[in-house]
Write a protein that holds these residues in place. Sequence first.
Motif, PDB file in Angstrom:
ATOM      1  N   ILE A  95      29.240  59.425  42.426  1.00  0.00           N
ATOM      2  CA  ILE A  95      30.525  60.316  41.933  1.00  0.00           C
ATOM      3  C   ILE A  95      31.718  60.326  42.768  1.00  0.00           C
ATOM      4  O   ILE A  95      32.805  60.698  42.499  1.00  0.00           O
ATOM      5  CB  ILE A  95      29.937  61.683  41.334  1.00  0.00           C
ATOM      6  CG1 ILE A  95      29.646  62.442  42.825  1.00  0.00           C
ATOM      7  CG2 ILE A  95      29.161  61.915  40.408  1.00  0.00           C
ATOM      8  CD1 ILE A  95      29.531  64.160  42.669  1.00  0.00           C
ATOM      9  N   CYS A  96      31.541  59.953  44.081  1.00  0.00           N
ATOM     10  CA  CYS A  96      32.651  59.772  44.797  1.00  0.00           C
ATOM     11  C   CYS A  96      32.366  58.550  46.009  1.00  0.00           C
ATOM     12  O   CYS A  96      31.202  58.196  46.143  1.00  0.00           O
ATOM     13  CB  CYS A  96      32.685  60.990  45.919  1.00  0.00           C
ATOM     14  SG  CYS A  96      33.996  61.052  46.994  1.00  0.00           S
ATOM     15  N   PHE A  97      33.574  57.689  46.312  1.00  0.00           N
ATOM     16  CA  PHE A  97      33.681  56.603  46.862  1.00  0.00           C
ATOM     17  C   PHE A  97      34.374  56.509  48.113  1.00  0.00           C
ATOM     18  O   PHE A  97      35.774  57.014  47.964  1.00  0.00           O
ATOM     19  CB  PHE A  97      33.978  55.347  45.826  1.00  0.00           C
ATOM     20  CG  PHE A  97      33.154  55.340  44.592  1.00  0.00           C
ATOM     21  CD1 PHE A  97      32.073  54.900  44.513  1.00  0.00           C
ATOM     22  CD2 PHE A  97      33.678  56.192  43.518  1.00  0.00           C
ATOM     23  CE1 PHE A  97      31.304  54.764  43.541  1.00  0.00           C
ATOM     24  CE2 PHE A  97      32.994  56.432  42.307  1.00  0.00           C
ATOM     25  CZ  PHE A  97      31.727  55.493  42.248  1.00  0.00           C
ATOM     26  N   ILE A  98      34.062  56.151  49.200  1.00  0.00           N
ATOM     27  CA  ILE A  98      34.930  56.136  50.667  1.00  0.00           C
ATOM     28  C   ILE A  98      34.865  55.001  51.080  1.00  0.00           C
ATOM     29  O   ILE A  98      33.742  54.707  51.487  1.00  0.00           O
ATOM     30  CB  ILE A  98      34.222  57.513  51.369  1.00  0.00           C
ATOM     31  CG1 ILE A  98      34.336  58.923  50.550  1.00  0.00           C
ATOM     32  CG2 ILE A  98      35.267  57.761  52.507  1.00  0.00           C
ATOM     33  CD1 ILE A  98      33.563  60.063  51.010  1.00  0.00           C
ATOM     34  N   GLY A  99      36.097  54.512  51.664  1.00  0.00           N
ATOM     35  CA  GLY A  99      36.053  53.403  52.614  1.00  0.00           C
ATOM     36  C   GLY A  99      37.149  52.645  52.508  1.00  0.00           C
ATOM     37  O   GLY A  99      38.308  52.975  52.329  1.00  0.00           O
ATOM     38  N   LYS A 100      37.014  51.370  52.998  1.00  0.00           N
ATOM     39  CA  LYS A 100      38.172  50.549  52.658  1.00  0.00           C
ATOM     40  C   LYS A 100      38.482  50.040  51.228  1.00  0.00           C
ATOM     41  O   LYS A 100      37.430  50.347  50.356  1.00  0.00           O
ATOM     42  CB  LYS A 100      37.706  49.035  53.352  1.00  0.00           C
ATOM     43  CG  LYS A 100      37.511  49.191  54.917  1.00  0.00           C
ATOM     44  CD  LYS A 100      37.227  47.797  55.448  1.00  0.00           C
ATOM     45  CE  LYS A 100      37.283  47.879  56.936  1.00  0.00           C
ATOM     46  NZ  LYS A 100      36.728  46.571  57.498  1.00  0.00           N
ATOM     47  N   GLU A 101      39.690  49.849  51.014  1.00  0.00           N
ATOM     48  CA  GLU A 101      40.140  49.831  49.406  1.00  0.00           C
ATOM     49  C   GLU A 101      39.346  48.910  48.624  1.00  0.00           C
ATOM     50  O   GLU A 101      38.932  49.193  47.678  1.00  0.00           O
ATOM     51  CB  GLU A 101      41.794  49.768  49.433  1.00  0.00           C
ATOM     52  CG  GLU A 101      42.247  49.777  48.001  1.00  0.00           C
ATOM     53  CD  GLU A 101      43.669  49.324  47.978  1.00  0.00           C
ATOM     54  OE1 GLU A 101      44.243  49.521  46.796  1.00  0.00           O
ATOM     55  OE2 GLU A 101      44.413  49.083  49.119  1.00  0.00           O
ATOM     56  N   ASP A 102      39.396  47.611  49.277  1.00  0.00           N
ATOM     57  CA  ASP A 102      38.637  46.632  48.313  1.00  0.00           C
ATOM     58  C   ASP A 102      37.156  46.825  48.144  1.00  0.00           C
ATOM     59  O   ASP A 102      36.787  46.715  47.174  1.00  0.00           O
ATOM     60  CB  ASP A 102      38.830  45.201  49.161  1.00  0.00           C
ATOM     61  CG  ASP A 102      38.111  45.132  50.479  1.00  0.00           C
ATOM     62  OD1 ASP A 102      38.025  46.416  51.139  1.00  0.00           O
ATOM     63  OD2 ASP A 102      37.798  44.151  50.795  1.00  0.00           O
ATOM     64  N   LYS A 103      36.530  47.503  49.117  1.00  0.00           N
ATOM     65  CA  LYS A 103      35.112  47.937  48.935  1.00  0.00           C
ATOM     66  C   LYS A 103      34.788  48.993  48.150  1.00  0.00           C
ATOM     67  O   LYS A 103      33.981  49.171  47.082  1.00  0.00           O
ATOM     68  CB  LYS A 103      34.309  48.393  50.296  1.00  0.00           C
ATOM     69  CG  LYS A 103      34.552  47.083  51.385  1.00  0.00           C
ATOM     70  CD  LYS A 103      33.262  46.006  50.966  1.00  0.00           C
ATOM     71  CE  LYS A 103      33.566  44.710  51.780  1.00  0.00           C
ATOM     72  NZ  LYS A 103      32.657  43.689  51.332  1.00  0.00           N
ATOM     73  N   VAL A 104      36.019  49.997  48.007  1.00  0.00           N
ATOM     74  CA  VAL A 104      35.626  51.195  47.151  1.00  0.00           C
ATOM     75  C   VAL A 104      35.914  50.361  45.691  1.00  0.00           C
ATOM     76  O   VAL A 104      35.275  50.920  44.686  1.00  0.00           O
ATOM     77  CB  VAL A 104      37.012  52.163  47.488  1.00  0.00           C
ATOM     78  CG1 VAL A 104      37.059  53.244  46.321  1.00  0.00           C
ATOM     79  CG2 VAL A 104      36.515  52.868  48.688  1.00  0.00           C
TER      80      VAL A 104
END
Length: 212
Positions: A95-104
């Motif tokens: 339900i939540c994604f954190i990290g580098k933009e492309d990996k997110v």
Amino acid sequence: MILEQKQTTIAYRCPDCGQIVRSVVGVFSLSADMIKLKCPCGGSEIDIVYTKDKKVRLTVPCFICPAPHSYLISNAVFFEHDIFTLACTYSGMDICFIGKEDKVNEAIEQNNTELENLIGDARNFESISDMRRDDKRLTDPQVLEIVMYVIKELEEEGAVHCRCTDGGEYELQFGDESMFVVCKKCGAEAEIRTDSIDAAYAFLNADELVLE
């Protein structure tokens, strides 16, 4: 001297409208105060707080459960991982994604596919949203977790059958006290009771699911 600010991309799925809400968060802005990342629809928001012991506390809306989930993660996890996801405690869905933009973005695309396989199109997402707002229709999260787990296992084993000779295309629909697995091709369906934990445990013993 110019300091390079640590920053990360964070995203979540609004439980009211279903759209992905994302933003870049920097350590300087985060350390100043609580950050609220709100959905443009006004139906949800995620709270991000930098604690005194340099950890990050997140309160994340959930599209399955009626209440948000709280998480406490380290500064390193929040700012230094390529990708880190937070899952619903009951369903296991991210339900939540954190990290580098492309990996997110990659993680969100994968989550979109999993969600489509689980609940079908946007109309079914809206039905989940309706149930979250109406406690009388909300299935016990533990029951929901068990039923969804069994359905996923049966589908992966090829043990879900309908009238299609070339393989069906299945989606979930939600009723007051039941969940329905429906083939979008032939219209066949199977009803699974979700009104009690006993019904969920009984479904654990299922070897196949036949849609009629």
